[in-house]
Write an enzyme that holds these catalytic residues in place. Sequence first.
Site, PDB file in Angstrom:
ATOM      1  N   GLY A  19     -21.748  -7.506  -6.821  1.00  0.00           N
ATOM      2  CA  GLY A  19     -20.574  -6.656  -6.965  1.00  0.00           C
ATOM      3  C   GLY A  19     -19.313  -7.399  -7.372  1.00  0.00           C
ATOM      4  O   GLY A  19     -18.282  -6.772  -7.627  1.00  0.00           O
ATOM      5  N   GLY A  20     -19.371  -8.725  -7.426  1.00  0.00           N
ATOM      6  CA  GLY A  20     -18.168  -9.497  -7.769  1.00  0.00           C
ATOM      7  C   GLY A  20     -17.060  -9.274  -6.755  1.00  0.00           C
ATOM      8  O   GLY A  20     -15.880  -9.189  -7.100  1.00  0.00           O
ATOM      9  N   GLY A  24     -12.513 -16.082  -4.834  1.00  0.00           N
ATOM     10  CA  GLY A  24     -12.510 -17.391  -4.155  1.00  0.00           C
ATOM     11  C   GLY A  24     -13.917 -17.943  -3.978  1.00  0.00           C
ATOM     12  O   GLY A  24     -14.090 -19.105  -3.646  1.00  0.00           O
ATOM     13  N   ASN A  25     -14.930 -17.084  -4.206  1.00  0.00           N
ATOM     14  CA  ASN A  25     -16.331 -17.494  -4.134  1.00  0.00           C
ATOM     15  C   ASN A  25     -16.836 -17.503  -5.580  1.00  0.00           C
ATOM     16  O   ASN A  25     -17.030 -16.450  -6.186  1.00  0.00           O
ATOM     17  CB  ASN A  25     -17.076 -16.487  -3.247  1.00  0.00           C
ATOM     18  N   VAL A  26     -17.012 -18.703  -6.118  1.00  0.00           N
ATOM     19  CA  VAL A  26     -17.266 -18.872  -7.553  1.00  0.00           C
ATOM     20  C   VAL A  26     -18.527 -18.117  -8.002  1.00  0.00           C
ATOM     21  O   VAL A  26     -18.524 -17.432  -9.031  1.00  0.00           O
ATOM     22  CB  VAL A  26     -17.398 -20.381  -7.893  1.00  0.00           C
ATOM     23  N   ALA A  27     -19.597 -18.220  -7.230  1.00  0.00           N
ATOM     24  CA  ALA A  27     -20.854 -17.581  -7.636  1.00  0.00           C
ATOM     25  C   ALA A  27     -20.712 -16.061  -7.664  1.00  0.00           C
ATOM     26  O   ALA A  27     -21.176 -15.401  -8.604  1.00  0.00           O
ATOM     27  CB  ALA A  27     -21.979 -17.980  -6.682  1.00  0.00           C
ATOM     28  N   ASN A 110     -21.976 -15.876   9.017  1.00  0.00           N
ATOM     29  CA  ASN A 110     -20.684 -15.211   9.191  1.00  0.00           C
ATOM     30  C   ASN A 110     -20.740 -14.058  10.190  1.00  0.00           C
ATOM     31  O   ASN A 110     -19.764 -13.324  10.348  1.00  0.00           O
ATOM     32  CB  ASN A 110     -20.179 -14.663   7.853  1.00  0.00           C
ATOM     33  N   GLU A 174     -14.380 -16.041  10.361  1.00  0.00           N
ATOM     34  CA  GLU A 174     -15.593 -15.960   9.541  1.00  0.00           C
ATOM     35  C   GLU A 174     -16.815 -16.497  10.286  1.00  0.00           C
ATOM     36  O   GLU A 174     -17.840 -16.821   9.690  1.00  0.00           O
ATOM     37  CB  GLU A 174     -15.361 -16.707   8.222  1.00  0.00           C
ATOM     38  N   HIS A 250     -15.797 -21.392   2.653  1.00  0.00           N
ATOM     39  CA  HIS A 250     -16.151 -21.637   4.062  1.00  0.00           C
ATOM     40  C   HIS A 250     -16.397 -23.131   4.208  1.00  0.00           C
ATOM     41  O   HIS A 250     -16.857 -23.782   3.263  1.00  0.00           O
ATOM     42  CB  HIS A 250     -17.445 -20.912   4.454  1.00  0.00           C
ATOM     43  N   CYS A 371     -25.962 -20.361   4.877  1.00  0.00           N
ATOM     44  CA  CYS A 371     -25.298 -19.054   5.017  1.00  0.00           C
ATOM     45  C   CYS A 371     -26.253 -18.036   5.602  1.00  0.00           C
ATOM     46  O   CYS A 371     -25.838 -17.099   6.279  1.00  0.00           O
ATOM     47  CB  CYS A 371     -24.863 -18.503   3.670  1.00  0.00           C
TER      48      CYS A 371
HETATM   49  O1  SUG Z   1     -18.481 -13.851   2.033  1.00  0.00           O
HETATM   50  N1  SUG Z   1     -20.610 -13.357  -0.731  1.00  0.00           N
HETATM   51  C1  SUG Z   1     -20.395 -13.910   0.597  1.00  0.00           C
HETATM   52  C2  SUG Z   1     -21.105 -15.243   0.734  1.00  0.00           C
HETATM   53  C3  SUG Z   1     -21.088 -15.737   2.153  1.00  0.00           C
HETATM   54  C4  SUG Z   1     -21.603 -17.125   2.274  1.00  0.00           C
HETATM   55  N2  SUG Z   1     -21.601 -17.518   3.609  1.00  0.00           N
HETATM   56  C5  SUG Z   1     -21.371 -18.780   4.070  1.00  0.00           C
HETATM   57  N3  SUG Z   1     -20.830 -19.663   3.289  1.00  0.00           N
HETATM   58  N4  SUG Z   1     -21.611 -19.004   5.277  1.00  0.00           N
HETATM   59  C6  SUG Z   1     -18.901 -14.066   0.883  1.00  0.00           C
HETATM   60  O2  SUG Z   1     -18.164 -14.428  -0.047  1.00  0.00           O
HETATM   61  C7  SUG Z   1     -20.512 -11.649  -2.435  1.00  0.00           C
HETATM   62  C8  SUG Z   1     -20.853 -10.189  -2.535  1.00  0.00           C
HETATM   63  C9  SUG Z   1     -20.741  -9.660  -3.926  1.00  0.00           C
HETATM   64  O3  SUG Z   1     -19.923 -10.149  -4.712  1.00  0.00           O
HETATM   65  O4  SUG Z   1     -21.487  -8.722  -4.250  1.00  0.00           O
HETATM   66  C10 SUG Z   1     -20.297 -12.112  -0.997  1.00  0.00           C
HETATM   67  O5  SUG Z   1     -19.866 -11.337  -0.163  1.00  0.00           O
END
Ligand code: SUG
Length: 448
Positions: A19-20, A24-27, A110, A174, A250, A371
């Site tokens: 879903g993007g 802040g979370n590159v992937a 989390n 978190e 994180h 995670c």
């Molecule tokens: O919170 N991704 C999660 C990944 C959590 C990783 N957890 C640890 N590092 N412990 C987050 O950013 C992406 C969902 C989306 O884009 O569809 C997401 O929620």
Amino acid sequence: MKSYEVNFDGLVGSTHNYGGLSYGNVASQSNSQQSSNPKEAALQGLAKMKALMDMGFQQGVLAPQERPDVAALRRLGFSGTDAQVIERAAKEAMPLLVASCSASSMWVANAATVSPSADTADGRVHFTAANLNCKYHRSIEHPTTSRVLGAMFANQQHFAHHAALPAVAQFGDEGAANHTRFCREYGEAGVEFFVFGRSAFDNRFPAPQKYPARQTLEASQAVARLHGLRDEGVVYAQQNPNVIDQGVFHNDVIAVGNGEVLFYHEDAFLETDKMLAELQGKLAKVGGNFQSVCVPRSAVTVDDAVRSYLFNSQLLSRPDGSMLLIVPQECQANERVWAYLQSLTSSGGLIREVKVFDLKQSMQNGGGPACLRLRVALNETELAAVNPGVIMTAPLYGSLTAWVEKHYRDRLSETDLADPQLLLECRTALDELTQILKLGAVYPFQIN
Ligand code: SUG
């Protein structure tokens, strides 16, 4: 008495999609809108659980959540039947429907912060559900998380549960992704290490410029108070704001600890020397010998760490006292990271073995091996008090695999989320799952 670290892995939910949603979370950002494969995602997670069980580790499973979260959509003003709520949200506010469909509860690192009984004032294992209030799609997890944890760890003599902290950014929490525990043996008193991204009430602490710091110092301190931890058994450290700005959302994306060992990147923390000295001193007071393994930026850059998830590995103790790293296959794909791991395991140090897992479906949303698991240190008596339905066994693995094969789709894209049939599929699957895991009624559709 014997004691264990039990890894409870999140079972991937049937609406797993890209879903993007996590700035802040590159992937998460870079795979936005790609189509996902929920069936493959769940099977990849189950394969990791099975492999760890087969290696002799204690393994458990944590159930996914009801999605789309229709009750959350109703709170945002969508009304009518469940199907109408979904249709209206799809038409008027697709991003809200996408958020309400996220299977993000799979990243159970989390879900909560857990303090083992050897550390707490009342001698019980304490759980505080994480409010995850930095992202809307994650902030809706904690009520069900609390019910599921309550059904797994139901014995009040051994387990204490705390509700999530106040749902404001100042108490952004978190969970275990920013918490590590050092100890000699899992059943002995240890040192709990809380890593925060910023302070909400004290502006002397620096903060990142670009991406949000999700965990506050004040949230970590509140959890330590709720759990009845001794000052001598706690160390707080600040994450380097520059690495947050490079995608380390994180602490478990840049450091991992187990037993007496911290494995971390040179740039992970602020005031690293002071922090290491405090960890060493406090662990020594409970008879432990703190050791750290620093990965220099000359060998692995922060960007390598973020792309490969080297530090989002599981650091596990083997019976001979040496350690094993469970890494995602993205580590093998990165030349520098793989070369570093080869030299690490052949250097005669404590970390002797690396095992690689394919977790691509989760990794594409920024969720690696660490995670996907919530660690709970338990002594034998406490382990016996856990709901046995959630402890992984060969028959349970078989049932869960068959359950996924029966209920999950192998392709999901944004338009599929608007299909009210998806909610019915999810509810049918979860109703069966609560029977397989012997959880009782934990989901909104079972309670209301
Ligand atoms: O919170 N991704 C999660 C990944 C959590 C990783 N957890 C640890 N590092 N412990 C987050 O950013 C992406 C969902 C989306 O884009 O569809 C997401 O929620």
